[in-house]
Design a protein around this motif. Structure first.
Motif, PDB file in Angstrom:
ATOM      1  N   VAL A  69    -141.557 -28.556  60.758  1.00 47.01           N
ATOM      2  CA  VAL A  69    -140.594 -28.189  60.566  1.00 47.01           C
ATOM      3  C   VAL A  69    -140.667 -27.647  58.931  1.00 47.01           C
ATOM      4  N   ILE A  70    -139.945 -26.942  58.301  1.00 40.31           N
ATOM      5  CA  ILE A  70    -139.930 -26.791  56.898  1.00 40.31           C
ATOM      6  C   ILE A  70    -138.280 -26.621  56.573  1.00 40.31           C
ATOM      7  N   LEU A  71    -137.575 -27.204  56.073  1.00 37.16           N
ATOM      8  CA  LEU A  71    -136.271 -27.272  55.532  1.00 37.16           C
ATOM      9  C   LEU A  71    -135.280 -26.478  54.568  1.00 37.16           C
ATOM     10  N   ALA A  72    -135.630 -25.273  54.812  1.00 40.13           N
ATOM     11  CA  ALA A  72    -135.330 -24.972  53.371  1.00 40.13           C
ATOM     12  C   ALA A  72    -133.889 -23.876  52.824  1.00 40.13           C
ATOM     13  N   ALA A  73    -132.796 -24.672  54.065  1.00 41.11           N
ATOM     14  CA  ALA A  73    -131.372 -23.494  54.058  1.00 41.11           C
ATOM     15  C   ALA A  73    -130.296 -23.882  52.934  1.00 41.11           C
ATOM     16  N   GLY A  74    -131.133 -25.003  52.387  1.00 35.70           N
ATOM     17  CA  GLY A  74    -130.429 -25.502  51.058  1.00 35.70           C
ATOM     18  C   GLY A  74    -129.553 -24.826  50.053  1.00 35.70           C
ATOM     19  N   ALA A  75    -129.087 -24.662  48.983  1.00 37.95           N
ATOM     20  CA  ALA A  75    -128.442 -24.013  48.082  1.00 37.95           C
ATOM     21  C   ALA A  75    -129.561 -24.362  46.943  1.00 37.95           C
ATOM     22  N   GLY A  76    -129.769 -25.176  46.798  1.00 42.30           N
ATOM     23  CA  GLY A  76    -130.702 -25.479  45.270  1.00 42.30           C
ATOM     24  C   GLY A  76    -129.617 -25.458  44.409  1.00 42.30           C
ATOM     25  N   THR A  77    -128.371 -25.870  44.323  1.00 38.22           N
ATOM     26  CA  THR A  77    -127.339 -25.492  42.880  1.00 38.22           C
ATOM     27  C   THR A  77    -127.833 -25.938  41.546  1.00 38.22           C
ATOM     28  N   ARG A  78    -128.909 -27.057  41.915  1.00 35.49           N
ATOM     29  CA  ARG A  78    -129.102 -27.462  40.269  1.00 35.49           C
ATOM     30  C   ARG A  78    -130.442 -26.330  39.630  1.00 35.49           C
ATOM     31  N   MET A  79    -130.522 -25.355  40.569  1.00 33.51           N
ATOM     32  CA  MET A  79    -131.295 -24.641  39.519  1.00 33.51           C
ATOM     33  C   MET A  79    -130.845 -23.631  38.664  1.00 33.51           C
ATOM     34  N   LYS A  80    -129.356 -22.884  39.129  1.00 32.29           N
ATOM     35  CA  LYS A  80    -129.103 -22.386  38.015  1.00 32.29           C
ATOM     36  C   LYS A  80    -129.111 -21.138  38.258  1.00 32.29           C
ATOM     37  N   SER A  81    -129.483 -20.253  39.442  1.00 32.41           N
ATOM     38  CA  SER A  81    -130.312 -19.474  39.996  1.00 32.41           C
ATOM     39  C   SER A  81    -129.416 -18.019  41.722  1.00 32.41           C
ATOM     40  N   GLN A  91    -129.593 -21.803  59.997  1.00 31.75           N
ATOM     41  CA  GLN A  91    -129.016 -22.955  60.075  1.00 31.75           C
ATOM     42  C   GLN A  91    -127.627 -22.018  59.407  1.00 31.75           C
ATOM     43  N   LYS A  92    -126.360 -21.404  60.335  1.00 33.40           N
ATOM     44  CA  LYS A  92    -125.383 -20.750  59.413  1.00 33.40           C
ATOM     45  C   LYS A  92    -124.656 -21.659  58.458  1.00 33.40           C
ATOM     46  N   GLU A  93    -124.196 -22.646  58.737  1.00 36.45           N
ATOM     47  CA  GLU A  93    -123.406 -23.718  57.713  1.00 36.45           C
ATOM     48  C   GLU A  93    -124.479 -24.775  56.842  1.00 36.45           C
ATOM     49  N   GLN A  94    -124.921 -25.552  56.348  1.00 37.22           N
ATOM     50  CA  GLN A  94    -125.156 -25.661  55.610  1.00 37.22           C
ATOM     51  C   GLN A  94    -125.030 -27.115  56.056  1.00 37.22           C
ATOM     52  N   LEU A  95    -124.625 -27.799  56.605  1.00 38.83           N
ATOM     53  CA  LEU A  95    -124.312 -29.216  57.534  1.00 38.83           C
ATOM     54  C   LEU A  95    -125.203 -30.354  57.192  1.00 38.83           C
ATOM     55  N   GLY A  96    -125.549 -30.131  56.533  1.00 34.83           N
ATOM     56  CA  GLY A  96    -126.352 -31.593  56.026  1.00 34.83           C
ATOM     57  C   GLY A  96    -128.153 -31.177  56.764  1.00 34.83           C
ATOM     58  N   SER A  97    -128.815 -32.669  56.351  1.00 36.71           N
ATOM     59  CA  SER A  97    -130.523 -32.223  57.520  1.00 36.71           C
ATOM     60  C   SER A  97    -131.012 -32.483  58.171  1.00 36.71           C
ATOM     61  N   ALA A  98    -129.641 -33.341  59.096  1.00 33.37           N
ATOM     62  CA  ALA A  98    -130.165 -33.812  60.721  1.00 33.37           C
ATOM     63  C   ALA A  98    -129.674 -32.323  61.314  1.00 33.37           C
ATOM     64  N   HIS A  99    -128.867 -31.327  60.620  1.00 35.49           N
ATOM     65  CA  HIS A  99    -127.934 -30.815  61.431  1.00 35.49           C
ATOM     66  C   HIS A  99    -128.959 -29.500  61.365  1.00 35.49           C
ATOM     67  N   ALA A 100    -129.952 -29.426  59.635  1.00 38.27           N
ATOM     68  CA  ALA A 100    -130.820 -28.604  59.802  1.00 38.27           C
ATOM     69  C   ALA A 100    -132.309 -28.537  60.929  1.00 38.27           C
ATOM     70  N   LEU A 101    -132.310 -29.400  61.214  1.00 39.67           N
ATOM     71  CA  LEU A 101    -133.341 -29.610  61.362  1.00 39.67           C
ATOM     72  C   LEU A 101    -133.157 -29.684  63.270  1.00 39.67           C
ATOM     73  N   MET A 102    -131.883 -29.429  63.365  1.00 36.30           N
ATOM     74  CA  MET A 102    -130.853 -29.710  64.383  1.00 36.30           C
ATOM     75  C   MET A 102    -131.312 -28.206  65.575  1.00 36.30           C
ATOM     76  N   LYS A 152    -120.145 -36.489  53.527  1.00 30.91           N
ATOM     77  CA  LYS A 152    -119.605 -36.118  55.154  1.00 30.91           C
ATOM     78  C   LYS A 152    -120.608 -35.041  55.167  1.00 30.91           C
ATOM     79  N   GLU A 153    -122.218 -34.931  55.374  1.00 29.28           N
ATOM     80  CA  GLU A 153    -123.124 -34.552  55.647  1.00 29.28           C
ATOM     81  C   GLU A 153    -123.514 -34.855  57.338  1.00 29.28           C
ATOM     82  N   TYR A 154    -124.749 -34.740  57.723  1.00 31.54           N
ATOM     83  CA  TYR A 154    -125.455 -34.504  59.098  1.00 31.54           C
ATOM     84  C   TYR A 154    -126.615 -35.429  58.197  1.00 31.54           C
ATOM     85  N   TYR A 155    -126.997 -36.716  57.941  1.00 31.62           N
ATOM     86  CA  TYR A 155    -128.247 -36.411  57.429  1.00 31.62           C
ATOM     87  C   TYR A 155    -129.198 -37.524  58.231  1.00 31.62           C
TER      88      TYR A 155
END
Ligand code: UD1
Ligand code: CA
Length: 460
Positions: A7-19, A74-85, A199-202
């Motif tokens: 499983v590859i987790l790739a739902a996060g926004a990656g805000t630090r790339m500023k892109s 993963q419609k809402e990015q609620l954390g990496s545990a939620h992503a894997l779920m 407040k994320e699902y870790y």
């Protein structure tokens, strides 16, 4: 190896790339971060590869078209545990192990992932975490181990940066974000609560949850910390790029390639370059390039997706999608575009452009010419400033020039047109009709010499 799915987790926004481009689509050595990860995982032949998408899912989905992966959202990015779920929808009844990896760790080697899978099998653990020792653990989850026993010290929990105590923060062993779970993971995930600073699902909370249920948690230290470094910012992307490049150049040097100034060239990870080739400062050798032996790559040449033979010279030129034989010369300042095939001993010189054309052995296009959609035979000389007029505004048309022909300077071939063998085309001709073999063609207004009118002298 035990069977597994990834499983590859790739739902996060990656805000630090500023892109505006999703983080995992940023390229490292010409290949997107997620493609690096998929390629590594794929090489271990998993039963399934599931990719979790969320932020800019549509863009990513397009980029992944054609790859052998299953996509979940993963419609809402609620954390990496939620992503894997979310991947549970596809894998819940799956019996093998689950390898979890972020889409932003491009440098991890298949062998490292294989050793994680192996370690998990040996330990019969429900979760095995790939870890690394780093000098600056800031931002990473810290690996908190219990008291030392004869069997080593077991994994207790993972403390995230924002939730860690001062003593936990001092720990330099970090969670790489790469794990091997067994099927107990799904139940553990359902017990994760967002009781933390973010407040994320870790996903990291599953370690403690599984342990509470009497399951085993283990670690697998990676051989190099560098491999498991995630890319979160442009600075980290650049560092990874430099490290890959450095390794690539060292391996070229080891294999008999001369690089005059390693700080001033770029060579993609997949480039194949033959012995005794010399790379001058300024070259950019992008993806999909194969260069033969004893070549000279001079000046700021840009080469991508091309195959160059032995003993060739490329000087200050842009070469893309081309294939050449041996002993060819390109440049200075040529533009060799996709579909150009230059056979042995061809020369394409100063300010000439070729596109979708085959130029046969020993032929020369030495100065200021455009050869597009053409077939040029052997031993042809194309004079300076020759243009194939291949485009009528709607369609592209072909020019064929037979072997042994000599084309004078400043000739236009209005395609479609076919020139036979051993033809002589006079300089300045605009050729609109086919020419049979062995003929001379002149297609220009005959020169007239007239009496000169008296000149008006300025100022009188
Ligand atoms: C995570 C780990 C941390 C580890 C680090 C390694 C957690 C809670 N922490 O932290 O222990 O040291 O990775 O790089 O997991 N993602 C989603 N959906 C979400 C949130 C995240 O798909 O709702 C994906 C991200 O796209 C990324 C991965 O999960 O690929 C990790 O998430 P990220 O927010 O980057 O976690 P880190 O803070 O880096
Ligand atoms: Ca991360």
């Amino acid at each position: 190896m035990k069977k597994f799915s990834a499983v590859i987790l790739a739902a996060g926004a990656g805000t630090r790339m500023k892109s505006s481009v999703p983080k995992v689509l940023h390229k490292l050595s010409g290949k997107s971060l997620i493609d690096w990860v998929i390629d590594s995982v794929e090489s271990l032949k998993p039963d399934n590869i599931v990719v979790v998408l969320g932020h800019k899912a549509e863009t990513l989905e397009k980029a992944l078209a054609g790859r052998n992966v299953k996509i979940v959202y993963q419609k809402e990015q609620l954390g990496s545990a939620h992503a894997l779920m979310q991947a549970g929808k596809v894998l819940k009844s799956y019996n093998g192990d689950i390898l979890v990896i972020s889409g932003d760790v491009p440098l991890v080697k298949p062998a490292t992932l294989a050793s994680l899978l192996k370690r998990s099998k040996e330990n019969k653990a429900s979760v095995t975490v790939l870890t690394a020792e780093v000098d600056n653990p800031f931002g990473y989850g810290r690996i908190i181990r219990g008291a030392r026993t004869e069997a080593g010290s077991a994994l207790e929990k993972i403390a995230e940066e924002k939730d860690a105590s001062a003593s936990e923060k001092a720990v330099k062993e970090i969670n790489s974000g790469i794990y091997c779970f067994d099927k107990n993971v799904w139940k553990a995930l359902s017990k994760v609560k967002p009781n933390n600073a973010k407040k994320e699902y870790y996903l990291t909370d599953t370690v403690e949850i599984l342990k509470k249920e009497g399951k085993k948690a283990a670690v697998c230290p990676a051989r190099s910390a560098f491999e498991v470094k995630g890319i979160n910012s442009r600075a980290e992307l650049e560092q990874a790029e430099q490290a890959l490049l450095d390794g690539k150049i060292s391996s070229l040097l080891e294999n008999g390639v001369t690089v005059i100034d390693r700080k001033n060239v770029y060579v993609s990870f997949d480039a194949k370059i033959g012995q005794d080739t010399v790379i001058y400062p300024g070259a950019f050798i992008g993806r999909g390039v194969k260069i033969g032996r004893s070549c000279l790559i001079k000046g700021s040449s840009f080469i991508e997706n091309s195959e160059i033979g032995d003993n060739c010279q490329i000087s200050y030129s842009y070469v893309s999608g081309a294939k050449t034989g041996n002993d060819i010369k390109i440049g200075p300042f040529s533009h060799i575009r996709p579909g150009s095939v230059l056979k042995d001993n061809v020369k394409v010189g100063n300010f000439s452009e070729t596109k979708k054309s085959v130029i046969a052995k020993n032929s020369k296009v030495n100065h200021l010419s455009y050869i597009g959609d053409a077939e040029v035979g052997e031993n042809v000389n194309i004079g300076a400033g020759t243009i194939t007029c291949n485009y009528d505004g709607e369609k592209k048309h072909k020019t064929v020039i037979g072997a042994g022909s000599f084309v004078g300077s400043n000739v236009n071939f209005v395609a479609p047109v076919k020139i036979g063998k051993d033809v002589l085309v006079a300089a300045g001709s605009t050729i609109t009709h086919d020419i049979p073999s062995g003929k001379l063609a002149i297609a220009r207004a005959r020169q007239e010499v007239k009496r000169r009118k008296e000149r008006v002298k300025i100022g009188e």
